[in-house]
Design a protein around this motif. Sequence first.
Motif, PDB file in Angstrom:
ATOM      1  N   THR A 114       0.868  -1.177   0.000  1.00  0.00           N
ATOM      2  CA  THR A 114       0.000   0.000   0.000  1.00  0.00           C
ATOM      3  C   THR A 114       0.906   1.229   0.000  1.00  0.00           C
ATOM      4  OG1 THR A 114      -1.798  -1.151   1.128  1.00  0.00           O
ATOM      5  CG2 THR A 114      -1.834   1.250   1.186  1.00  0.00           C
ATOM      6  N   VAL A 152       0.411   6.353  -3.973  1.00  0.00           N
ATOM      7  CA  VAL A 152       0.028   6.372  -2.562  1.00  0.00           C
ATOM      8  C   VAL A 152       0.811   7.444  -1.815  1.00  0.00           C
ATOM      9  CG1 VAL A 152      -0.129   5.024  -0.435  1.00  0.00           C
ATOM     10  CG2 VAL A 152      -0.618   3.939  -2.639  1.00  0.00           C
ATOM     11  N   GLY A 231      -6.027  -0.100   1.739  1.00  0.00           N
ATOM     12  CA  GLY A 231      -5.189  -1.285   1.872  1.00  0.00           C
ATOM     13  C   GLY A 231      -5.227  -2.119   0.607  1.00  0.00           C
ATOM     14  N   ASP A 232      -4.282  -3.037   0.490  1.00  0.00           N
ATOM     15  CA  ASP A 232      -4.245  -3.913  -0.684  1.00  0.00           C
ATOM     16  C   ASP A 232      -4.914  -5.245  -0.424  1.00  0.00           C
ATOM     17  OD1 ASP A 232      -1.638  -6.118  -0.403  1.00  0.00           O
ATOM     18  OD2 ASP A 232      -1.864  -4.525   1.057  1.00  0.00           O
TER      19      ASP A 232
END
Length: 257
Positions: A114, A152, A231-232
């Motif tokens: 992330t 990000v 989040g991933d």
Amino acid sequence: MKQIRELLMLLLLASCSKLTASTTVWMPMWQQKYIEEKADSYCLSWRLGVETNNIRAWRTVPTHCLRYVENYMMRGQYERDVELIIDHVMDYVNDDVVLSNDGLDAWILDVDDTCLSNLFYYQGKRFGVDPYDPKGFHEWASKGVCPAIPAVLRLYNKLIESGFRVFLVTGRSESTLGQATLYNLHNQGFLGYERLTLREDQYEGMSSIVYKSEIRKKLVGEGYRIWGNVGDQWSDLQGEYIGNRTFKLPNPMYFVP
């Protein structure tokens, strides 16, 4: 009959993917192209199932999807997808959020894949085709060389400039990876966050959903309002106190329950 044909095709694709570079197998060009197209079609559907959380608790990337995932991660589509999602997060921040200016407007970001990318590590693990290796990942993370995910970092800087209190929450062990993670984040430009939370011993053995819910519960108990959560993994965004909005980044390389 259709299911049988599909099963036979997947078996064929799997057997073809196991051929080594030194193996010579002749087949007509049309047949090779057909197999590659069928593999890409299946793997595109598989990735969609993963990202929508319809395929769960998977341990490894299907062997015949190695090349598909490699192309997705390395040839620009992954970056374009992340950019698109972050653009929508930025629109939400600019248009829908009204800060109270009392210092309690919060935002949560995951760390691995992330804020920081582990792509170089997973490149050596055949992009998730190889099983997860805790020792190998620990050795990688302890080097503190994970690069920032540019989109990000752009969002992060926007959040800090806007007055959010940014909390970084990760499942990395505090006792073994705390200092390396601090160094890595600072070295990659993640400066000025409110708090970095790593997994303490008391949370060992908890699923990510339960662990991160507990951390968010504490933040809400301190009076923070969670405006957004990025989040991933779906486990970053599920459970309790998830915030007003959640945003899932793509990651077809591994699954964290």
